[in-house]
Design a protein around this motif. Structure first.
Motif, short mmCIF file in Angstrom:
data_model
loop_
_atom_site.label_atom_id
_atom_site.label_comp_id
_atom_site.label_asym_id
_atom_site.label_seq_id
_atom_site.Cartn_x
_atom_site.Cartn_y
_atom_site.Cartn_z
N LYS A 75 -8.18 -5.59 -11.26
CA LYS A 75 -8.02 -6.74 -10.37
C LYS A 75 -7.25 -6.34 -9.11
N HIS A 76 -6.18 -5.62 -9.29
CA HIS A 76 -5.37 -5.18 -8.15
C HIS A 76 -6.20 -4.26 -7.24
N LEU A 77 -7.02 -3.40 -7.83
CA LEU A 77 -7.87 -2.52 -7.04
C LEU A 77 -8.85 -3.32 -6.21
N LEU A 78 -9.49 -4.33 -6.81
CA LEU A 78 -10.43 -5.16 -6.06
C LEU A 78 -9.73 -5.92 -4.93
N GLN A 79 -8.48 -6.33 -5.17
CA GLN A 79 -7.70 -6.99 -4.11
C GLN A 79 -7.39 -6.02 -2.98
N ASP A 100 -11.15 6.63 -10.83
CA ASP A 100 -10.26 7.15 -9.79
C ASP A 100 -10.96 7.29 -8.44
N LEU A 101 -12.29 7.11 -8.41
CA LEU A 101 -13.04 7.10 -7.15
C LEU A 101 -13.83 5.80 -7.08
N VAL A 102 -13.77 5.15 -5.93
CA VAL A 102 -14.44 3.86 -5.79
C VAL A 102 -15.11 3.78 -4.43
N PHE A 103 -16.35 3.31 -4.43
CA PHE A 103 -17.13 3.14 -3.20
C PHE A 103 -17.60 1.68 -3.19
N MET A 104 -16.86 0.82 -2.51
CA MET A 104 -17.19 -0.60 -2.44
C MET A 104 -18.20 -0.85 -1.34
N PRO A 132 -5.81 6.82 -12.11
CA PRO A 132 -7.00 6.10 -12.57
C PRO A 132 -6.64 4.77 -13.24
N VAL A 133 -7.56 3.80 -13.12
CA VAL A 133 -7.37 2.49 -13.75
C VAL A 133 -8.55 2.17 -14.66
N ASP A 134 -8.28 1.40 -15.69
CA ASP A 134 -9.35 0.94 -16.58
C ASP A 134 -10.24 0.00 -15.78
N PHE A 135 -11.53 0.27 -15.77
CA PHE A 135 -12.46 -0.53 -14.99
C PHE A 135 -13.54 -1.15 -15.87
N GLY A 136 -13.44 -0.93 -17.17
CA GLY A 136 -14.45 -1.46 -18.08
C GLY A 136 -15.78 -0.73 -17.98
#
Length: 154
Positions: free
Chosen positions: A22-26, A97-101, A85-89
């Motif tokens: 949630k914090h990552l999406l924010q 640990d890598l995200v491409f929104m 890294p965060v739990d992302f389901g």
């Protein structure tokens, strides 16, 4: 479509601080708001709505959260590397640990899918992914992405 069609130097972050999904999406929403001009809350809500349908964690520590927004004027992306890294389901259970929104207009149709395919193809290159994971500087991270000058076919 090229990865640089989706991200700019201002939309790359080599040190995201989020400790939860949630914090990552924010954090991503706040970054995106600065580059696309929409309120961070609208972006966050669109991302959260999509995550409720199923995790956008594609495995091996990578996530491609995405959303469509009616007021968006073009396609925007934010690429980031998390400090931890965060739990992302994700289906494989691996933390991200890598995200491409990716954000697209509601009317984007096939362009939304092309953008997702572009991000996924880039993040399938194991050598590139390893280098991205080891990069701690925003400019260097963008430079690695920009080296993907060859467009990916849809």
């Amino acid at each position: 479509m090229r990865p640089t069609d989706l991200v700019s130097p201002d939309s790359v972050c080599a040190s995201l601080k989020a400790t939860t999904k949630k914090h990552l999406l924010q954090e991503l929403s706040e970054k995106a708001a600065k580059i696309c001009g929409l309120p961070a809350r609208e972006i966050f809500d669109a991302l959260l709505h999509r995550e409720r349908l199923g995790s956008t964690g594609i495995g091996e520590g990578i996530a491609i959260p995405h959303g469509k927004l009616a007021k968006l004027k073009g396609i925007y992306g934010v690429f980031g590397r998390l400090d931890r890294p965060v739990d992302f389901g994700s289906l494989d259970g691996a933390p991200v640990d890598l995200v491409f929104m990716i954000l697209t207009p509601e009317s984007s149709g096939a362009d939304h899918l092309k953008a997702l395919a572009c991000a996924a193809r880039m993040l399938r290159e194991q050598g590139l992914v390893a280098t991205l994971r080891g990069t701690r500087d925003d400019d260097a991270l963008y430079s690695l992405i920009a080296q993907r000058s060859k467009p990916f076919a849809a």
